[in-house]
Motif scaffolding. Structure first.
Motif, PDB file in Angstrom:
ATOM      1  N   LEU A  28       0.826  -1.213   0.000  1.00 42.85           N
ATOM      2  CA  LEU A  28       0.000   0.000   0.000  1.00 42.85           C
ATOM      3  C   LEU A  28       0.855   1.256   0.000  1.00 42.85           C
ATOM      4  O   LEU A  28       1.897   1.317   0.659  1.00 42.85           O
ATOM      5  N   SER A  29       0.379   2.237  -0.729  1.00 45.82           N
ATOM      6  CA  SER A  29       0.955   3.584  -0.697  1.00 45.82           C
ATOM      7  C   SER A  29      -0.106   4.642  -0.450  1.00 45.82           C
ATOM      8  O   SER A  29       0.229   5.775  -0.101  1.00 45.82           O
ATOM      9  N   ASP A  30      -1.368   4.310  -0.611  1.00 45.30           N
ATOM     10  CA  ASP A  30      -2.474   5.223  -0.342  1.00 45.30           C
ATOM     11  C   ASP A  30      -2.778   5.198   1.151  1.00 45.30           C
ATOM     12  O   ASP A  30      -3.125   4.154   1.712  1.00 45.30           O
ATOM     13  N   THR A  31      -2.651   6.354   1.811  1.00 45.86           N
ATOM     14  CA  THR A  31      -2.852   6.402   3.258  1.00 45.86           C
ATOM     15  C   THR A  31      -4.281   6.050   3.659  1.00 45.86           C
ATOM     16  O   THR A  31      -4.514   5.611   4.788  1.00 45.86           O
ATOM     17  N   LYS A  32      -5.245   6.215   2.762  1.00 41.30           N
ATOM     18  CA  LYS A  32      -6.629   5.897   3.105  1.00 41.30           C
ATOM     19  C   LYS A  32      -6.866   4.384   3.206  1.00 41.30           C
ATOM     20  O   LYS A  32      -7.879   3.956   3.757  1.00 41.30           O
ATOM     21  N   LEU A  33      -5.952   3.587   2.685  1.00 46.69           N
ATOM     22  CA  LEU A  33      -6.067   2.128   2.762  1.00 46.69           C
ATOM     23  C   LEU A  33      -5.223   1.531   3.876  1.00 46.69           C
ATOM     24  O   LEU A  33      -5.252   0.312   4.082  1.00 46.69           O
ATOM     25  N   PHE A  34      -4.482   2.355   4.614  1.00 45.66           N
ATOM     26  CA  PHE A  34      -3.594   1.842   5.653  1.00 45.66           C
ATOM     27  C   PHE A  34      -4.396   1.165   6.756  1.00 45.66           C
ATOM     28  O   PHE A  34      -5.469   1.630   7.139  1.00 45.66           O
ATOM     29  N   PRO A  35      -3.881   0.061   7.311  1.00 46.85           N
ATOM     30  CA  PRO A  35      -4.411  -0.426   8.593  1.00 46.85           C
ATOM     31  C   PRO A  35      -3.861   0.425   9.727  1.00 46.85           C
ATOM     32  O   PRO A  35      -2.969   1.252   9.536  1.00 46.85           O
ATOM     33  N   VAL A  36      -4.375   0.203  10.919  1.00 52.42           N
ATOM     34  CA  VAL A  36      -3.992   1.058  12.033  1.00 52.42           C
ATOM     35  C   VAL A  36      -2.523   0.860  12.399  1.00 52.42           C
ATOM     36  O   VAL A  36      -1.853   1.817  12.828  1.00 52.42           O
ATOM     37  N   SER A  37      -1.977  -0.329  12.219  1.00 51.80           N
ATOM     38  CA  SER A  37      -0.563  -0.560  12.544  1.00 51.80           C
ATOM     39  C   SER A  37       0.352   0.260  11.641  1.00 51.80           C
ATOM     40  O   SER A  37       1.303   0.890  12.115  1.00 51.80           O
ATOM     41  N   LEU A  38       0.077   0.278  10.358  1.00 52.03           N
ATOM     42  CA  LEU A  38       0.898   1.036   9.422  1.00 52.03           C
ATOM     43  C   LEU A  38       0.671   2.529   9.589  1.00 52.03           C
ATOM     44  O   LEU A  38       1.602   3.329   9.451  1.00 52.03           O
ATOM     45  N   GLY A  39      -0.552   2.931   9.891  1.00 53.09           N
ATOM     46  CA  GLY A  39      -0.820   4.348  10.106  1.00 53.09           C
ATOM     47  C   GLY A  39      -0.092   4.894  11.318  1.00 53.09           C
ATOM     48  O   GLY A  39       0.487   5.997  11.266  1.00 53.09           O
ATOM     49  N   LEU A  40      -0.099   4.148  12.412  1.00 49.29           N
ATOM     50  CA  LEU A  40       0.629   4.597  13.598  1.00 49.29           C
ATOM     51  C   LEU A  40       2.129   4.629  13.343  1.00 49.29           C
ATOM     52  O   LEU A  40       2.841   5.498  13.865  1.00 49.29           O
ATOM     53  N   TYR A  41       2.627   3.699  12.551  1.00 50.95           N
ATOM     54  CA  TYR A  41       4.046   3.728  12.202  1.00 50.95           C
ATOM     55  C   TYR A  41       4.378   4.983  11.393  1.00 50.95           C
ATOM     56  O   TYR A  41       5.424   5.608  11.614  1.00 50.95           O
ATOM     57  N   ALA A  42       3.489   5.351  10.482  1.00 51.78           N
ATOM     58  CA  ALA A  42       3.730   6.560   9.687  1.00 51.78           C
ATOM     59  C   ALA A  42       3.751   7.794  10.570  1.00 51.78           C
ATOM     60  O   ALA A  42       4.567   8.704  10.366  1.00 51.78           O
ATOM     61  N   TRP A  43       2.867   7.855  11.559  1.00 55.06           N
ATOM     62  CA  TRP A  43       2.893   8.979  12.487  1.00 55.06           C
ATOM     63  C   TRP A  43       4.136   8.953  13.363  1.00 55.06           C
ATOM     64  O   TRP A  43       4.722   9.999  13.664  1.00 55.06           O
ATOM     65  N   ASN A  44       4.545   7.757  13.775  1.00 56.94           N
ATOM     66  CA  ASN A  44       5.705   7.663  14.665  1.00 56.94           C
ATOM     67  C   ASN A  44       6.980   8.110  13.971  1.00 56.94           C
ATOM     68  O   ASN A  44       7.903   8.626  14.623  1.00 56.94           O
ATOM     69  N   THR A  45       7.070   7.932  12.659  1.00 63.69           N
ATOM     70  CA  THR A  45       8.254   8.399  11.933  1.00 63.69           C
ATOM     71  C   THR A  45       8.333   9.920  11.866  1.00 63.69           C
ATOM     72  O   THR A  45       9.404  10.457  11.558  1.00 63.69           O
ATOM     73  N   GLN A  46       7.226  10.601  12.145  1.00 65.73           N
ATOM     74  CA  GLN A  46       7.203  12.061  12.085  1.00 65.73           C
ATOM     75  C   GLN A  46       7.386  12.711  13.447  1.00 65.73           C
ATOM     76  O   GLN A  46       7.369  13.940  13.544  1.00 65.73           O
ATOM     77  N   THR A  47       7.532  11.894  14.504  1.00 63.41           N
ATOM     78  CA  THR A  47       7.619  12.481  15.845  1.00 63.41           C
ATOM     79  C   THR A  47       8.907  13.265  16.064  1.00 63.41           C
ATOM     80  O   THR A  47       8.949  14.150  16.925  1.00 63.41           O
ATOM     81  N   HIS A  48       9.966  12.956  15.319  1.00 63.09           N
ATOM     82  CA  HIS A  48      11.210  13.715  15.480  1.00 63.09           C
ATOM     83  C   HIS A  48      11.037  15.149  14.987  1.00 63.09           C
ATOM     84  O   HIS A  48      11.599  16.087  15.577  1.00 63.09           O
ATOM     85  N   SER A  49      10.285  15.327  13.933  1.00 55.45           N
ATOM     86  CA  SER A  49      10.050  16.674  13.408  1.00 55.45           C
ATOM     87  C   SER A  49       8.831  17.329  14.045  1.00 55.45           C
ATOM     88  O   SER A  49       8.792  18.560  14.202  1.00 55.45           O
ATOM     89  N   PHE A  50       7.834  16.526  14.415  1.00 53.66           N
ATOM     90  CA  PHE A  50       6.607  17.054  15.007  1.00 53.66           C
ATOM     91  C   PHE A  50       6.334  16.298  16.305  1.00 53.66           C
ATOM     92  O   PHE A  50       5.653  15.260  16.302  1.00 53.66           O
ATOM     93  N   PRO A  51       6.838  16.772  17.438  1.00 51.68           N
ATOM     94  CA  PRO A  51       6.654  16.058  18.709  1.00 51.68           C
ATOM     95  C   PRO A  51       5.195  15.938  19.144  1.00 51.68           C
ATOM     96  O   PRO A  51       4.884  15.087  19.981  1.00 51.68           O
ATOM     97  N   GLU A  52       4.327  16.762  18.599  1.00 52.72           N
ATOM     98  CA  GLU A  52       2.921  16.665  18.988  1.00 52.72           C
ATOM     99  C   GLU A  52       2.274  15.355  18.545  1.00 52.72           C
ATOM    100  O   GLU A  52       1.144  15.042  18.955  1.00 52.72           O
ATOM    101  N   TYR A  53       2.957  14.585  17.708  1.00 50.75           N
ATOM    102  CA  TYR A  53       2.425  13.285  17.303  1.00 50.75           C
ATOM    103  C   TYR A  53       2.627  12.208  18.372  1.00 50.75           C
ATOM    104  O   TYR A  53       2.018  11.140  18.279  1.00 50.75           O
TER     105      TYR A  53
END
Length: 302
Positions: A241-266
């Motif tokens: 998958l590459s479309d975020t609307k098809l992500f399961p919750v595990s992959l979606g949380l991983y995508a958010w976790n990769t952004q925590t270094h730049s955006f700590p509010e995640y």
């Protein structure tokens, strides 16, 4: 007249390994020590869940400051509101996707596995054991090793980045087929099947009305195993998958976790989302445990 001395009985033989003093119980762990070990193991198991419960109610400052277990400030309501507002509620779309992937996949996979195991147990055909051996070989292959071949196959038929790219592979479970055959061997007596055939029932009717009902504990077990595996599956959706609307919750949380270094509010969003992601697994095991209890007591009374 001569008298003979009374013969004294020989002392009882003692075991060379019996070095305990008379009246002393053999050494064993006391009940207090055993209970203490069990308590420590329980705390070790439940501590991550306790941390998740408290950390989900903390804001970014508390999480980064190491105050996750402090009960002074709670922000669970704010975290849930932010979770629902971020990305126009995309988290709950991921949640729904996971329910569709895991719920539908577990039910269909359980039905397919039970049907296959029933066929291996009941039917007689040439090469049955060799075919079952190939199924057992599938158990030895890790699912991560199959992700790339499945991606190449999906790309050939145009299923990449679609719902079916994740859903269809979840219907195959070699271990579920093996487990279903074991359950059928223990729960489905041949006499009952012969009686159904003598009454005029076909093979499909016999399986659906008798075999499936008798092996229901095995069906529930396979469904729970597969539900947990699909819900926690990460690598296959990451590849497909590459479309975020098809992500399961595990992959979606991983995508958010990769952004925590730049955006700590995640950080609070990831922790709160992880807490909500545990709920379906707990509900599934609690709601379906009665089938396991019924399976463990089946056949105890004739």
């Amino acid at each position: 007249m001569s008298t003979t001395a009374p013969v004294r009985p020989a002392p009882p033989k003692t075991d060379a390994y019996d070095t305990q003093e008379p009246g002393r119980r053999p050494w064993s762990l006391s009940k207090t020590a055993v209970n203490g070990i069990l308590l420590l193991a329980t705390l070790y198991t439940l501590f991550p869940l306790l941390w998740l419960l408290t950390a989900a109610a903390k804001n970014t400052g508390d999480l980064l400051g190491g105050r996750t277990l402090s009960p002074s400030r709670w922000h669970l309501g704010d975290n849930l509101a932010n979770l629902a507002a971020t990305g126009d509620g995309v988290y709950f779309r991921w949640y729904l996707n996971s329910l569709l992937y895991a719920g539908g996949g577990a039910l269909l996979c359980g039905l397919i596995c039970v049907a296959a195991g029933y066929a291996f147990h009941v039917s007689r055909f040439a090469g049955k054991e060799k075919l079952f051996g190939l199924v057992l070989l599938g158990v030895l292959v890790p699912t991560t090793a199959l992700a790339l071949p499945m991606y190449l196959l999906a790309s050939k038929v145009g299923l990449v980045n679609t719902f079916w790219a994740v859903f269809l592979p979840s219907l195959v479970n070699p271990f579920g087929v093996y487990l279903a055959r074991v359950f059928c061997a223990g729960y489905v007596p041949g006499e009952v099947l012969e009686a159904a055939r003598m009454d005029g029932a076909g093979e499909l009717r016999t399986f659906w009305s008798i075999g499936l009902r008798m092996v229901m504990p095995g069906f529930v077990t396979i469904c729970l195993f597969q539900f947990t595996a699909i819900w926690n599956n990460f690598f296959l959706p990451l590849v497909m998958l590459s479309d975020t609307k098809l992500f399961p919750v595990s992959l979606g949380l991983y995508a958010w976790n990769t952004q925590t270094h730049s955006f700590p509010e995640y950080y609070p969003l990831v922790v709160t989302g992880s807490l909500l992601a545990v709920i379906p697994l707990v509900v599934a095991f609690v709601a379906l445990q009665r089938f396991w209890k019924a399976g463990m007591t089946a056949g105890a009374v004739k």
